[in-house]
Design an enzyme around this catalytic site. Sequence first.
Site, PDB file in Angstrom:
ATOM      1  N   CYS A  35      54.571 -26.032 -17.823  1.00  0.00           N
ATOM      2  CA  CYS A  35      54.628 -24.623 -18.251  1.00  0.00           C
ATOM      3  C   CYS A  35      54.331 -23.650 -17.125  1.00  0.00           C
ATOM      4  O   CYS A  35      54.606 -22.460 -17.232  1.00  0.00           O
ATOM      5  CB  CYS A  35      53.678 -24.389 -19.417  1.00  0.00           C
ATOM      6  SG  CYS A  35      54.101 -25.421 -20.817  1.00  0.00           S
ATOM      7  N   HIS A  75      52.572 -16.906 -20.270  1.00  0.00           N
ATOM      8  CA  HIS A  75      53.281 -18.065 -20.799  1.00  0.00           C
ATOM      9  C   HIS A  75      53.177 -18.043 -22.328  1.00  0.00           C
ATOM     10  O   HIS A  75      52.129 -17.738 -22.881  1.00  0.00           O
ATOM     11  CB  HIS A  75      52.655 -19.350 -20.235  1.00  0.00           C
ATOM     12  CG  HIS A  75      53.201 -20.586 -20.875  1.00  0.00           C
ATOM     13  ND1 HIS A  75      54.555 -20.828 -20.978  1.00  0.00           N
ATOM     14  CD2 HIS A  75      52.586 -21.642 -21.465  1.00  0.00           C
ATOM     15  CE1 HIS A  75      54.747 -21.972 -21.594  1.00  0.00           C
ATOM     16  NE2 HIS A  75      53.568 -22.487 -21.909  1.00  0.00           N
ATOM     17  N   ASN A 113      57.779 -22.250 -27.472  1.00  0.00           N
ATOM     18  CA  ASN A 113      57.407 -22.567 -26.095  1.00  0.00           C
ATOM     19  C   ASN A 113      58.577 -23.264 -25.406  1.00  0.00           C
ATOM     20  O   ASN A 113      58.877 -24.421 -25.697  1.00  0.00           O
ATOM     21  CB  ASN A 113      56.162 -23.471 -26.118  1.00  0.00           C
ATOM     22  CG  ASN A 113      55.643 -23.790 -24.730  1.00  0.00           C
ATOM     23  OD1 ASN A 113      56.300 -23.529 -23.733  1.00  0.00           O
ATOM     24  ND2 ASN A 113      54.456 -24.384 -24.675  1.00  0.00           N
TER      25      ASN A 113
END
Length: 328
Positions: free
Chosen positions: A113, A253, A283
Amino acid sequence: MKTTAAITGVQGYLPDHILSNEDLSKIVDTSDEWITSRTGIKERRVMKDGASSDMGAEAVKGLLEKTNTSADEIDLVIVATVTPDYPFPSTSNVICDKVGMKNAWGYDLIAACSGFIYGLATGAQFIETGRYKKVIVVGVDKMTSIIDYQDRTTCVIFGDGCGAVMLEPDTEGFGVQDFLLHADGSGRQYLIQPAGGSANPASKETVEQRGHFVKQEGKQVFKFAVTNMADVSAEIMEKNNLTSDDVDWLVPHQANLRIIDATANRMGLSKEKVMINIQKYGNTTAGTLPLCLWDYEKQLKKGDNIILSAFGGGFTWGAVYLKWAYNS
Ligand code: UT7
């Protein structure tokens, strides 16, 4: 003035197919209420056909068109991904071929990520040294290719998507100002795709054990993410003498709305300054940050102070401070 690496364009690509919380509740024991209240996600995108490079190639083609750049002019393409088309060749190689970037070289970068900020910091170096004039950083993940749709703790979180930015030299002080990057490999036990690499090569057993899918201990990762993403974001502000009034945007994020809120609170930022699109895409791992920039591009003004920050598998985390370089 010294040369900085400015983002001169951003483009995203999202597959059309939408998987809603309602759809997921028919596959695993979950509910829209649980997913929304624990994560903030309402729906995510799924790429039915094609690979990460197909999303990457679409985003890059759009980026070239938007920035009036021909494919031949690109020097370097860095692709942040944990879902490359193949172990090798790199997805960067494949994207360069699909787009016809004949003069470019490139490589894939694995930082889960945090991939996009790792890529942005790395790509910026090639511009700052004067070596290159046009560098593309792609953040792309086809997470649905490594997600276990029998595991309700992970399958509700992730989605597919891609974003790409163009980096070019700037001598007026815009672009990447600073970055803080961190890694702690002992975190691998909490978030990992255990099989398919040299530690556990693919076999009948690894498939039977569902080892090719993402395994996450959500609570542990949450604990580390909340602390580290907030800390590194506050740290980069302090290091650059930025108060919360000086920061125009946080680009966090998109893993969990609660982690985003904690980071924004720690930085003293009001909600209007925080980019959020987790409700639409979930995500997308390396895709989240450039997809935020893409979604909010029209609201960004030349000179805006922007902090990008992320936490992910590895563990990896960090923040980038940049000054936006153009009005759209
Ligand atoms: O982007 C890379 C980094 N990753 C992250 O930042 C993710 C960080 N972690 C998280 O965002 C959260 O931990 C999750 C969203 C993954 C989970 O939320 P949580 O509040 O930590 O839930 P939990 O894992 O503690 O589970 C709470 C309960 C459990 O039931 P019991 O044991 O209390 O009976 C789970 O079995 O919720 C249950 N549960 C679910 N229920 C309905 C777990 N997943 C689901 C689900 N639907 N999808």
